[in-house]
Write an enzyme that holds these catalytic residues in place. Structure first.
Site, PDB file in Angstrom:
ATOM      1  CB  SER A 131     -95.156 -20.572   3.380  1.00  0.00           C
ATOM      2  OG  SER A 131     -94.686 -20.283   4.661  1.00  0.00           O
ATOM      3  CE1 TYR A 180     -92.377 -24.901   8.274  1.00  0.00           C
ATOM      4  CE2 TYR A 180     -90.685 -23.619   9.412  1.00  0.00           C
ATOM      5  CZ  TYR A 180     -91.896 -23.689   8.738  1.00  0.00           C
ATOM      6  OH  TYR A 180     -92.618 -22.542   8.515  1.00  0.00           O
ATOM      7  CE1 TYR A 226     -99.140 -18.914   6.120  1.00  0.00           C
ATOM      8  CE2 TYR A 226     -98.566 -17.386   4.373  1.00  0.00           C
ATOM      9  CZ  TYR A 226     -98.352 -18.561   5.047  1.00  0.00           C
ATOM     10  OH  TYR A 226     -97.366 -19.374   4.645  1.00  0.00           O
ATOM     11  CE  LYS A 268     -95.022 -23.132   6.117  1.00  0.00           C
ATOM     12  NZ  LYS A 268     -95.409 -21.914   6.838  1.00  0.00           N
ATOM     13  CB  VAL A 311     -91.812 -14.821   3.763  1.00  0.00           C
ATOM     14  CG1 VAL A 311     -93.028 -14.747   4.646  1.00  0.00           C
ATOM     15  CG2 VAL A 311     -90.839 -15.890   4.232  1.00  0.00           C
TER      16      VAL A 311
END
Ligand code: DON
Length: 310
Positions: free
Chosen positions: A70, A195, A246, A73, A264
């Site tokens: 992530s 993705y 998050y 992102k 992660v």
């Protein structure tokens, strides 16, 4: 926002951070919901710092590649926002979700408009828009990382990408749900494929600290050219601070006091605006998916230096 002044021995600060990371040994678990990630060494640790003036420092396994997951992102978001005419914010919000990164619940209540660009649902929308803009969203992220880091070997790990695809039921559900609300421009299969390829890029702390530096330089790239206006870099930092970790974004802000993005694979990129970008990595994760060692290291780093955005 001004940083307070503090010690400038970056190497000493990094060693202080690494000592804090080592004290977390045995805590957390390596991600195994993507089986190819489960083989990471839980005791690996690295940290790199790239200053706005071009200095680079590192400790531990700071040149070892890991799965960025992530952390990618933040770069896909930045690349979409460089297309100034793009109306990204119509299809994705800017509020913390307070829910796990792969949650489906909010998306149904909020009519297929994900809360923010850093939960999986929002990142799928960002990848979709980047795909429309470039024809290869993952390739655009990879090329940006290569250019900023100067590492031409940086690439997607196809084994991790295939493992993500094989076990990607939740992401597929999110993408189909978003598509059912007309919030994807490309076929679901294309968005998921790009993705996974983007998340499966392998890069080191060194690479990611260098690549994240444009956010510390108010939008300037490594070669001195302008990627985006300073106001957009400020906005990305704001979304990183409120949504980058998050449902633990509040805890991360409390402990570290910097905008940051976790993945992660165990990496976290954090930004000291006007000073440096840092990347810490340790594969063992806490319950929400943030690296135990990287959070501890960044906590110790900002505590010892006195640097934060607050
Ligand atoms: O979609 C996934 O589940 C992974 N490719 C990325 C998740 C991730 O890194 C969330 N981070 N904490």
């Amino acid at each position: 926002m001004q940083m307070t002044s503090g010690p400038t021995d970056y190497q000493e600060l990094l060693h202080t951070a690494m000592a804090a990371a080592e004290r977390t040994a045995g805590q957390g678990r390596v991600a195994d919901y993507i089986p190819a990630l489960a083989t990471a060494d839980p005791n690996a640790f690295g940290m790199a710092l790239a200053t706005v003036d071009g200095d680079l420092h590192g400790v531990g396994d700071w040149e070892q590649s890991f799965s960025v997951q992530s952390v990618s992102k933040l770069f896909s978001l930045a690349l979409v926002l460089t297309h100034r005419e793009h109306q990204l914010w119509r299809g994705v919000g800017r509020e913390p979700s307070g829910n796990p990164f792969n949650s489906l619940v909010q998306l149904e209540k909020e009519n297929g408009i994900p809360r923010n660009p850093f939960i999986n649902a929002g990142a799928l929308v960002v990848t979709d828009r980047l795909q429309s803009l470039t024809g290869d969203a993952a390739g655009a992220v990879r090329d940006f990382l290569r250019q900023e880091s100067g590492n031409p070997l940086l690439d997607t790990d196809p084994v991790v990408a295939a493992s993500e695809a094989e076990h990607g039921h939740r992401n597929a559900a999110l993408a189909h749900f978003i598509a059912s609300h007309g919030n994807l421009e490309n076929p679901v299969e294309t968005v998921l494929d790009r993705y996974y390829a983007q998340c499966s890029i392998a890069a080191s702390c060194r690479d990611l600290a260098l690549a994240g530096r444009f956010l510390a330089r108010h939008g300037l790239r490594a070669d001195g050219s302008r990627l985006m206006p300073g106001s957009d870099a400020k906005r990305i930092n704001a979304v990183l601070l409120t949504c980058g970790a998050y449902d633990a974004a509040g805890e991360f802000a409390f402990r570290v006091g910097l905008p940051g993005k976790s993945g992660v694979g165990g990496g976290i990129v954090a930004i000291l605006p006007g000073r440096a970008a840092v990347c810490a990595w340790g594969p063992s994760l806490d319950k929400v998916g943030n690296s135990v060692a990287a959070v501890a290291a960044l906590d110790a780093f900002t505590t010892a230096s006195g640097w934060s955005v607050f």
